[in-house]
Scaffold this motif. Structure first.
Motif, short mmCIF file in Angstrom:
data_model
loop_
_atom_site.label_atom_id
_atom_site.label_comp_id
_atom_site.label_asym_id
_atom_site.label_seq_id
_atom_site.Cartn_x
_atom_site.Cartn_y
_atom_site.Cartn_z
N MET A 77 3.07 -12.43 -11.03
CA MET A 77 3.46 -11.69 -12.25
C MET A 77 3.77 -12.69 -13.36
O MET A 77 4.55 -13.63 -13.16
N THR A 78 3.17 -12.51 -14.51
CA THR A 78 3.33 -13.45 -15.62
C THR A 78 4.69 -13.27 -16.30
O THR A 78 5.34 -12.23 -16.17
N ASP A 79 5.08 -14.32 -17.06
CA ASP A 79 6.34 -14.24 -17.79
C ASP A 79 6.30 -13.12 -18.83
O ASP A 79 7.32 -12.46 -19.09
N TYR A 80 5.13 -12.90 -19.42
CA TYR A 80 5.00 -11.83 -20.42
C TYR A 80 5.26 -10.47 -19.79
O TYR A 80 5.96 -9.62 -20.36
N THR A 81 4.71 -10.26 -18.59
CA THR A 81 4.93 -9.00 -17.89
C THR A 81 6.40 -8.83 -17.52
O THR A 81 6.98 -7.75 -17.67
N LEU A 82 7.02 -9.91 -17.06
CA LEU A 82 8.45 -9.86 -16.74
C LEU A 82 9.29 -9.53 -17.97
O LEU A 82 10.26 -8.77 -17.88
N ALA A 83 8.91 -10.11 -19.12
CA ALA A 83 9.63 -9.82 -20.35
C ALA A 83 9.53 -8.35 -20.73
O ALA A 83 10.51 -7.72 -21.12
N GLN A 84 8.32 -7.79 -20.58
CA GLN A 84 8.14 -6.37 -20.89
C GLN A 84 8.96 -5.50 -19.95
O GLN A 84 9.62 -4.55 -20.39
N LEU A 85 8.91 -5.81 -18.67
CA LEU A 85 9.66 -5.02 -17.70
C LEU A 85 11.17 -5.11 -17.96
O LEU A 85 11.90 -4.13 -17.82
N ARG A 94 15.00 -10.64 -16.69
CA ARG A 94 15.11 -11.66 -17.74
C ARG A 94 15.28 -13.04 -17.11
O ARG A 94 14.69 -14.03 -17.56
N ALA A 95 16.10 -13.12 -16.06
CA ALA A 95 16.29 -14.40 -15.37
C ALA A 95 14.98 -14.90 -14.77
O ALA A 95 14.67 -16.09 -14.83
N ALA A 96 14.20 -13.97 -14.20
CA ALA A 96 12.91 -14.36 -13.63
C ALA A 96 11.94 -14.82 -14.72
O ALA A 96 11.13 -15.73 -14.51
N GLU A 97 12.06 -14.21 -15.90
CA GLU A 97 11.18 -14.58 -17.01
C GLU A 97 11.49 -15.98 -17.52
O GLU A 97 10.57 -16.79 -17.75
N VAL A 98 12.77 -16.29 -17.70
CA VAL A 98 13.14 -17.57 -18.31
C VAL A 98 13.31 -18.68 -17.28
O VAL A 98 13.50 -19.85 -17.66
N HIS A 99 13.26 -18.33 -15.99
CA HIS A 99 13.35 -19.32 -14.91
C HIS A 99 14.67 -20.10 -14.96
O HIS A 99 14.70 -21.31 -14.72
N ARG A 100 15.75 -19.41 -15.27
CA ARG A 100 17.08 -20.04 -15.30
C ARG A 100 18.12 -18.93 -15.30
O ARG A 100 17.79 -17.74 -15.30
N TRP A 101 19.39 -19.37 -15.30
CA TRP A 101 20.47 -18.41 -15.41
C TRP A 101 20.44 -17.78 -16.80
O TRP A 101 20.41 -18.49 -17.81
N PRO A 102 20.40 -16.44 -16.92
CA PRO A 102 20.17 -15.79 -18.22
C PRO A 102 21.42 -15.75 -19.10
O PRO A 102 21.94 -14.68 -19.43
N LEU A 103 21.88 -16.92 -19.52
CA LEU A 103 23.06 -17.00 -20.39
C LEU A 103 22.88 -18.08 -21.44
O LEU A 103 23.82 -18.77 -21.81
N GLY A 104 21.66 -18.21 -21.94
CA GLY A 104 21.38 -19.29 -22.87
C GLY A 104 21.49 -18.93 -24.34
O GLY A 104 21.40 -19.81 -25.20
N ALA A 140 12.12 -15.62 -24.83
CA ALA A 140 12.41 -16.68 -23.85
C ALA A 140 12.11 -18.04 -24.46
O ALA A 140 11.10 -18.24 -25.13
N SER A 141 13.03 -18.96 -24.23
CA SER A 141 12.87 -20.31 -24.78
C SER A 141 13.57 -21.31 -23.88
O SER A 141 14.41 -20.95 -23.05
N GLU A 142 13.26 -22.59 -24.08
CA GLU A 142 13.90 -23.64 -23.31
C GLU A 142 15.33 -23.86 -23.79
O GLU A 142 15.65 -23.66 -24.97
N LEU A 143 16.18 -24.26 -22.89
CA LEU A 143 17.55 -24.55 -23.26
C LEU A 143 17.65 -25.90 -23.95
O LEU A 143 16.86 -26.81 -23.71
#
Length: 329
Positions: A1-9, A105-115, A167-170
């Motif tokens: 599943m792509t990051d774009y799909t994860l973002a939409q979901l 969101r965490a799966a999309e950004v590949h990190r803890w979703p608190l950035g 989604a962006s890099e920290l």
């Protein structure tokens, strides 16, 4: 599943949660509206019950007609119980949908979703709902639902309209395990502070009604809420839990600042406001434990602290320039 799909979901889950929570808010409102007639009936019949008790104590034969005697316990109308059940189910569903949105969101950004502020708002709203539904499994908190779901909806609305961030890099300073520790505890603490603030406002209203003639209280849903004394104790209990958590947040932030910027304290606007919040809640707990202080005045201090919490994350994060400015949006 792509990051774009994860973002939409993730976005769909958050939107769906807001729709469900809006219906839950309406159901909670219907519940509070439906319980008013039941309370009025009991309040109006109370003098009759007192006459019965007085007659029994003196051996008299004072007995009102059978149809004027209220039941020993205030029965809720069936419509109120139905609305409460619907509200409870919808609140649980909305909470689960929001949890799914945060996980995606965490799966999309590949990190803890608190950035950033968007992610912080989502996680903060999630913890607030989890705290409420978890607490409601231990005691009857149907009367509190409207006052929790409504501010959560306002936060989610601001998150998707004002604070939304792709989604962006920290930033390098945020790439630390302290992000998961420090910011997670901070969001959990804000959730508990929110519960405490809602209870504090209800306490002040209930105390005012009880101090007055009482007629207004008997003719509103406030008559079905716990007494002012019970609400004040619940307010105090939530802050007893939240204050050590916020103390840890401030200390952990200082340790992280030492690792990231070489100093434990930099007089950054966010650091200063975090300490101001700590001072307000410390003052509340001190006033609450000090003889001679009115409980109402102590609760006002706690509410002032919550205003500082809101300003810290909604204003300081976004508009004041400092080392934490990059985490605003």
């Amino acid at each position: 599943m792509t990051d774009y799909t994860l973002a939409q979901l993730s976005n769909y889950s958050v939107y769906s949660s807001m729709v469900v929570l809006t219906l839950a808010m309406l159901a909670h409102g219907v519940y509070l509206a439906r319980i008013v007639p039941a309370r009025e009936t009991v309040a109006e019949a109370a003098p009759e019950r007192e006459l019965v008790a007085a007659g029994a104590a003196t051996g008299g034969a004072v007995t009102p007609p059978a149809d004027t005697v209220a039941p020993a316990t205030a029965e809720e109308p069936a419509s109120a119980r139905k609305a409460a059940g619907i509200a409870r189910s919808l609140t649980w569903l909305g909470t689960l949908l929001l949890v799914a949105g945060v996980v995606l969101r965490a799966a999309e950004v590949h990190r803890w979703p608190l950035g950033n502020m968007y992610e912080f708002a989502l996680v903060g709203a999630m913890f607030t709902l989890l705290g409420y539904v978890g607490w409601s499994t231990r005691r009857d908190l149907r009367w509190l639902g409207l006052f929790i779901v409504t501010p959560v909806l306002l936060v989610l609305g601001a998150a998707i309209t004002v604070w939304y961030t792709d989604a962006s890099e920290l930033m390098p300073s945020l790439r630390s395990y302290w992000l998961a520790i420090h910011v997670t505890v901070a969001t959990m603490t804000v959730a508990v502070f929110t519960l405490g603030a809602a209870l504090g406002v209800l306490y002040l209203v209930q105390d005012r009604l009880e101090a007055g003639s009482g007629e207004a209280g008997r003719r509103s849903f406030m008559a079905r809420l716990p007494s002012a004394r019970a609400l004040e104790r619940m307010t105090y209990s939530t802050h007893i839990v939240a204050f050590p958590m916020w103390t840890f947040t401030v200390i952990a932030g200082a340790i992280w600042a030492r690792q990231a910027w070489g100093s434990y304290w930099n007089w950054d606007p966010k650091e200063v406001w975090s300490f101001v919040i700590w001072v307000f809640y410390a003052a509340y707990l001190h006033a609450r434990a000090t003889t001679g202080w009115k409980r109402q005045n102590a609760v006002w201090i706690a509410l002032a602290g919550f205003v500082c919490v809101v300003l810290n994350f909604a204003v300081v994060n976004v508009f004041l320039v400092g080392m934490h400015s990059y985490s605003g949006l």
